[in-house]
Design a protein around this motif. Structure first.
Motif, PDB file in Angstrom:
ATOM      1  N   SER A  80       0.914  -1.481   0.281  1.00 29.71           N
ATOM      2  CA  SER A  80      -0.332   0.079   0.048  1.00 29.71           C
ATOM      3  C   SER A  80       0.669   1.550   0.003  1.00 29.71           C
ATOM      4  N   ALA A  81       2.125   1.359   0.656  1.00 29.20           N
ATOM      5  CA  ALA A  81       2.853   2.315   0.435  1.00 29.20           C
ATOM      6  C   ALA A  81       3.728   2.288  -0.411  1.00 29.20           C
ATOM      7  N   ALA A  82       3.794   1.274  -1.420  1.00 29.85           N
ATOM      8  CA  ALA A  82       4.415   2.051  -2.709  1.00 29.85           C
ATOM      9  C   ALA A  82       3.234   2.428  -3.432  1.00 29.85           C
ATOM     10  N   GLY A  83       2.314   1.668  -3.354  1.00 29.38           N
ATOM     11  CA  GLY A  83       1.441   2.050  -4.828  1.00 29.38           C
ATOM     12  C   GLY A  83       1.875   4.078  -4.126  1.00 29.38           C
ATOM     13  N   PHE A  84       1.769   4.085  -2.364  1.00 28.56           N
ATOM     14  CA  PHE A  84       1.033   5.482  -2.557  1.00 28.56           C
ATOM     15  C   PHE A  84       2.337   6.607  -3.151  1.00 28.56           C
ATOM     16  N   ALA A  85       3.986   5.693  -2.615  1.00 25.42           N
ATOM     17  CA  ALA A  85       5.075   6.501  -3.110  1.00 25.42           C
ATOM     18  C   ALA A  85       5.482   6.597  -4.720  1.00 25.42           C
ATOM     19  N   ASN A  86       4.750   5.435  -5.665  1.00 32.06           N
ATOM     20  CA  ASN A  86       4.731   5.606  -6.947  1.00 32.06           C
ATOM     21  C   ASN A  86       3.389   6.950  -7.626  1.00 32.06           C
ATOM     22  N   ALA A  87       2.468   6.755  -6.870  1.00 30.19           N
ATOM     23  CA  ALA A  87       1.470   7.570  -7.292  1.00 30.19           C
ATOM     24  C   ALA A  87       2.711   9.561  -7.179  1.00 30.19           C
ATOM     25  N   VAL A  88       2.833   9.436  -5.934  1.00 33.63           N
ATOM     26  CA  VAL A  88       3.475  10.917  -5.265  1.00 33.63           C
ATOM     27  C   VAL A  88       4.972  11.238  -6.449  1.00 33.63           C
ATOM     28  N   LEU A  89       5.621  10.043  -6.446  1.00 33.00           N
ATOM     29  CA  LEU A  89       6.993  10.545  -7.221  1.00 33.00           C
ATOM     30  C   LEU A  89       6.805  10.570  -8.363  1.00 33.00           C
ATOM     31  N   ARG A  90       5.279  10.058  -9.488  1.00 37.54           N
ATOM     32  CA  ARG A  90       5.116   9.641 -10.800  1.00 37.54           C
ATOM     33  C   ARG A  90       4.262  11.648 -11.006  1.00 37.54           C
ATOM     34  N   ARG A  91       4.130  11.858  -9.900  1.00 40.01           N
ATOM     35  CA  ARG A  91       3.587  13.368 -10.028  1.00 40.01           C
ATOM     36  C   ARG A  91       3.856  14.332 -10.802  1.00 40.01           C
ATOM     37  N   ILE A  92       5.738  14.318  -9.493  1.00 43.38           N
ATOM     38  CA  ILE A  92       6.763  15.378  -9.049  1.00 43.38           C
ATOM     39  C   ILE A  92       8.012  14.996 -10.616  1.00 43.38           C
ATOM     40  N   SER A  93       7.615  14.027 -11.164  1.00 42.14           N
ATOM     41  CA  SER A  93       8.420  13.484 -12.341  1.00 42.14           C
ATOM     42  C   SER A  93       7.608  14.281 -13.615  1.00 42.14           C
ATOM     43  N   ARG A  94       6.393  14.545 -13.164  1.00 44.91           N
ATOM     44  CA  ARG A  94       5.935  15.341 -14.731  1.00 44.91           C
ATOM     45  C   ARG A  94       6.465  17.300 -15.044  1.00 44.91           C
ATOM     46  N   ASP A  95       7.112  17.732 -13.773  1.00 44.61           N
ATOM     47  CA  ASP A  95       7.348  18.772 -13.864  1.00 44.61           C
ATOM     48  C   ASP A  95       8.830  18.978 -13.508  1.00 44.61           C
ATOM     49  N   THR A  96       9.328  20.240 -13.402  1.00 49.47           N
ATOM     50  CA  THR A  96      10.475  20.244 -14.112  1.00 49.47           C
ATOM     51  C   THR A  96      11.127  21.027 -12.485  1.00 49.47           C
ATOM     52  N   PRO A  97      12.580  21.061 -12.166  1.00 46.74           N
ATOM     53  CA  PRO A  97      12.993  21.351 -10.729  1.00 46.74           C
ATOM     54  C   PRO A  97      12.638  22.448 -10.219  1.00 46.74           C
ATOM     55  N   GLY A  98      12.676  23.690 -11.731  1.00 45.27           N
ATOM     56  CA  GLY A  98      12.176  25.228 -11.775  1.00 45.27           C
ATOM     57  C   GLY A  98      10.658  25.532 -11.743  1.00 45.27           C
ATOM     58  N   GLN A  99      10.254  24.226 -11.955  1.00 49.34           N
ATOM     59  CA  GLN A  99       8.241  24.281 -11.643  1.00 49.34           C
ATOM     60  C   GLN A  99       7.812  24.277 -10.560  1.00 49.34           C
ATOM     61  N   TRP A 100       8.570  23.396  -9.903  1.00 48.35           N
ATOM     62  CA  TRP A 100       8.241  23.012  -8.796  1.00 48.35           C
ATOM     63  C   TRP A 100       8.807  23.986  -7.563  1.00 48.35           C
ATOM     64  N   LEU A 101       9.707  24.311  -8.077  1.00 44.49           N
ATOM     65  CA  LEU A 101      10.701  25.432  -6.872  1.00 44.49           C
ATOM     66  C   LEU A 101       9.558  26.324  -6.120  1.00 44.49           C
ATOM     67  N   ALA A 102       9.048  26.904  -8.303  1.00 42.33           N
ATOM     68  CA  ALA A 102       8.214  28.283  -7.860  1.00 42.33           C
ATOM     69  C   ALA A 102       6.879  27.851  -7.409  1.00 42.33           C
ATOM     70  N   ARG A 103       6.042  26.822  -7.503  1.00 46.15           N
ATOM     71  CA  ARG A 103       4.733  26.463  -6.935  1.00 46.15           C
ATOM     72  C   ARG A 103       4.840  26.214  -5.353  1.00 46.15           C
ATOM     73  N   VAL A 104       6.244  25.976  -4.868  1.00 46.44           N
ATOM     74  CA  VAL A 104       6.583  25.883  -3.302  1.00 46.44           C
ATOM     75  C   VAL A 104       6.851  27.223  -2.867  1.00 46.44           C
ATOM     76  N   ALA A 105       7.317  28.044  -3.700  1.00 47.97           N
ATOM     77  CA  ALA A 105       7.444  29.744  -3.342  1.00 47.97           C
ATOM     78  C   ALA A 105       6.676  30.405  -3.215  1.00 47.97           C
ATOM     79  N   GLN A 106       5.312  29.911  -3.969  1.00 45.98           N
ATOM     80  CA  GLN A 106       4.080  30.844  -3.642  1.00 45.98           C
ATOM     81  C   GLN A 106       3.100  30.359  -2.280  1.00 45.98           C
ATOM     82  N   THR A 107       3.911  29.646  -1.759  1.00 47.34           N
ATOM     83  CA  THR A 107       3.166  29.067  -0.331  1.00 47.34           C
ATOM     84  C   THR A 107       3.579  29.689   0.255  1.00 47.34           C
ATOM     85  N   ALA A 108       4.826  30.965   0.058  1.00 44.44           N
ATOM     86  CA  ALA A 108       5.957  31.302   1.254  1.00 44.44           C
ATOM     87  C   ALA A 108       4.914  32.469   1.892  1.00 44.44           C
TER      88      ALA A 108
END
Length: 455
Positions: free
Chosen positions: A114-142
């Motif tokens: 079950s935990a492996a399925g959760f990890a797979n979903a989270v990491l595949r979601r992260i893999s779809r975007d670039t590092p810059g896109q993720w940094l910009a996204r988290v910066a918006q939460t600041a």
């Protein structure tokens, strides 16, 4: 060995840091040796463990967005695997499918299907975007500019503000981004050839400032250390300069007595011992923690100078020897903000609440050590932190106690004489001769050095 073995070692390290308060720089080499990793896999394990720990705050913010839940709600053993997976996806050249698949397999072994399925979903979601896109996204939460900078550079806000104030005290606040970037870059392995006992090996590049420093080059430096009997040793150039500032502050008179008051783990002690041997001085060492005192004795094993190592509170040790020493090194316990490159988890373990207790201890150590100085004796106050409360603040408090009995020497001028090349050492705003070294400017840990002489 395979990349999977390297990932397993990295995971064991990260888990031990969080579950058992282990120190990555001490544990990881043991795990690498136990797993018998190849040079390439040892490098991969180091990158994964250190990189994950160093940027933990940023990765946690990304994981919270990708998982749509707080990281506090993720099982710790799964969270640590996910952190390593995010590091592979966003900060390495490892193929995304390999990063995801290996991490999911790791989670499956550690926490089930079950935990492996959760990890797979989270990491595949992260893999779809670039590092810059993720940094910009988290910066918006600041909620503030400093919090955005914290998320982007993986430094807690309180550390960013402390570093900014320290740079501003030198008139260089614009260097903050360079400093934060340097904190996140793996440092070169720097070594020292103990003066008078060993020479820099042929073919190794010398460091720019310490006359005894050199770069280890690629590979494991342990064979060099072992073959030299400890006379060649791993030591940051800033630590070398701190010890030399004391021994080279004034000419040494034969028969001088020296004391290293907070000696563990012994790197500076060994350099002091070599210098004492060369100049006809004697050296004593003291360390509060018995295990660290043992490390001091190991560090001194190759130096042909008897150095007694006592185990005592430095304040009591100094108070027991009034007026006895000509030179004393007080390398005080501190927040360690100057060595964040080498101790990747340190930035997440310390908090502003740690500073008052440490500065109280630092002031007490300095004033006690000053009482153990002979007239004309010199005390070097050294700390691997640029936090102004631990540097200028400690000295201001200590000098209110020791008052007119003391004078501060120009440590900047001393290092200018010692260094092989000119050093960029701007005068502090208070006009003193104190030295603050920096990773981004000097390539060293952020070592602070002050020299105080008893009149």
């Amino acid at each position: 060995m395979t990349g999977g073995s390297a990932r397993a070692v990295a995971y064991q390290t990260v888990r031990a840091v969080h579950a058992d308060q282990a120190y990555a720089n001490l544990l990881l080499p043991r795990l690498i040796a136990r797993a018998r990793l190849s040079t390439a896999d040892a490098g991969l394990a180091t990158e994964l463990a250190y990189g994950t720990l160093r940027r933990q705050g940023t990765y946690d913010a990304i994981l919270a967005l990708a998982a749509d839940r707080s990281v506090d709600q993720i099982e710790p053993m799964v969270l640590d695997a996910l952190r390593i997976g995010v590091h592979q996806l966003l900060a390495t050249r490892i193929a995304s499918h390999a990063a995801v698949n290996e991490t999911v397999e790791l989670v499956h072994r550690e926490a089930g299907k079950s935990a492996a399925g959760f990890a797979n979903a989270v990491l595949r979601r992260i893999s779809r975007d670039t590092p810059g896109q993720w940094l910009a996204r988290v910066a918006q939460t600041a909620r503030s500019d400093d919090e955005a900078l914290s998320l982007r550079t993986a430094h807690p806000v309180w550390i960013i503000r402390a570093l900014r104030r320290a740079l501003a005290a030198e008139g260089r606040p614009g260097e903050l981004d360079d400093l934060l970037q340097a904190d996140n870059a793996p440092p070169h392995v720097t070594m020292a050839a103990l003066p008078g006992l060993a020479d820099v090996p042929a073919g190794h590049a010398r460091t720019p400032y310490s006359p005894f420093g050199f770069r280890a080059g690629g590979g494991d430096p342990e064979p060099l250390v072992r073959e030299s009997g400890g006379l060649l040793r791993v030591q940051d150039e800033g630590s070398q300069l701190a010890a030399l500032a004391l021994t080279r502050a004034t000419p040494v008179a034969a028969g001088e007595r020296w004391l290293d008051l907070c000696a563990g783990p012994g790197g500076k002690t060994a350099l002091l011992a070599a210098e004492a041997l060369a100049h006809g001085a004697t050296l004593e060492a003291n360390e509060l923690i018995p295990a660290r005192a043992g490390l001091v004795r190991q560090a001194l094993a190759g130096v042909p100078l008897p150095v007694p190592v006592s185990v005592a509170d430095g304040r009591a040790r100094a108070a027991a020897s009034p007026g006895a020493y000509d030179r004393i090194l007080v390398d005080a316990p501190c927040t360690g903000l100057g060595a964040l490159r080498r101790r990747p988890e340190a930035r997440w373990r310390k908090s502003p609440a740690d500073v008052p207790e440490l500065t109280t201890l630092q002031v007490e150590l300095v004033t006690a050590a000053f009482g153990a100085l002979a007239p004309g004796g010199i005390l070097a106050y050294v700390t691997c932190s640029p936090h102004l409360a631990e540097t200028a603040g400690v000295l201001a408090q200590a000098r209110r106690t020791i008052g007119e009995r003391s004078e501060e020497l120009d440590a900047r001028a001393v290092l200018a004489r010692v260094a092989a090349h000119p050093m960029d050492l701007p005068a502090p705003a208070d006009g003193s001769g104190r030295v603050q070294l920096w990773p981004h400017r000097h390539g060293t840990d952020a070592m602070f050095i002050s020299l105080i002489r008893r009149r």
